[in-house]
Design an enzyme around this catalytic site. Structure first.
Site, PDB file in Angstrom:
ATOM      1  CB  CYS A  74      65.212  39.221 -82.359  1.00  0.00           C
ATOM      2  SG  CYS A  74      65.770  37.804 -83.325  1.00  0.00           S
ATOM      3  CB  CYS A 198      71.919  38.510 -87.153  1.00  0.00           C
ATOM      4  SG  CYS A 198      71.439  39.841 -86.015  1.00  0.00           S
TER       5      CYS A 198
END
Length: 259
Positions: A74, A198
């Site tokens: 991530c 994101c």
């Protein structure tokens, strides 16, 4: 037991961070992770991150999606963890830390974190999209007006459809606004909804945009619903190296919760 937590956000992508160097948190309790990430019955977050000791870096990143399952890299979470490590006094300005996809280098100045992502060698191009892994799998589709896209419905359909099925892919919808700027909206697997940003997604979009010859720039600006991020890279024989994701990572609040 009372658990001390730290809530961080990077362009609206928010995370619960725990200092787990003393192994106070049960990493196998995925049900508890999902409960803590729940926005109605818990603290609320897109993801959950443990900072742990590492034998090969300054610290180790253990990342969970909001559904409680451990996941792939991530980018925004990694940037937030760097800011957290600085808060804890583990690092000052530069770091090398361990994540599921290997070692990552990063720098932090004020609240701005620049995180080195993995090299990208394989990009699959199709008639209506591109697919690549920027630390997590990403499907990239270019559209005329990204504001008109129903990201939750369309993204979910693509995320669970062929060829991704249950394992899934993150789905990015992209609109080019000038020669090196793109608007991005992302449906994230594990969250099963659109997120405000994101990190691996905008990284994938920047590389896909260059690969598709939408831009010739090696420094690309990505406008997400949560704010702007910057991705830079170098190209070598159609491979993308020295890929950096840059943007703000901010402490929102700290607290304790009974678990």
């Amino acid at each position: 037991m009372q658990l001390t937590f730290y809530k961080y956000q990077g362009t609206g992508n928010d995370f619960i961070l725990i200092d787990n160097r003393k192994e106070i948190f049960d990493k196998n309790n995925t049900k508890l992770v999902a409960q803590l990430c729940d926005r109605r019955f818990g603290i609320g977050a897109d993801g959950f991150i443990l900072l742990e000791n590492s034998t090969i870096g300054d610290f180790k990143m253990v990342y969970y999606n909001a559904d409680g399952n451990t996941s792939t890299m991530c980018g925004n979470g990694g940037r937030c963890l760097v800011a957290f490590a600085k808060l804890l006094g583990i690092i000052v300005q530069r770091t090398s830390f361990e994540a599921i996809d290997g070692l990552h280098q990063a720098t932090i100045e004020d609240a701005i974190v620049s995180l080195k992502m993995i090299d990208v060698e394989t990009i699959d191009q199709f008639d209506d999209h591109l697919f690549l892994d920027s630390g997590s799998p990403h499907h990239v589709t270019f559209v005329k007006n990204v504001s008109d896209v129903n990201v939750k419905i369309t993204g979910r359909k693509l995320r669970f459809g062929a060829p991704y099925f249950e394992e899934g892919s993150n789905i990015n919808f992209v609109e080019q606004t000038n020669k090196n700027t793109f608007k991005v909206r992302t449906y994230e697997r594990g969250v099963e909804d659109e997120t405000l940003s994101c990190g691996t997604g905008v990284t994938a979009v920047a590389i896909a945009s260059h690969k598709a010859r939408k831009t010739t720039s090696n420094m690309i600006l990505l406008d997400t619903p949560g704010g702007q991020l910057e991705v830079s890279f170098e190209t070598h024989n159609n491979n993308y190296k020295n890929v950096f994701l840059k943007g703000a990572a901010t402490l929102v609040f700290t607290g304790t919760i009974d678990i």
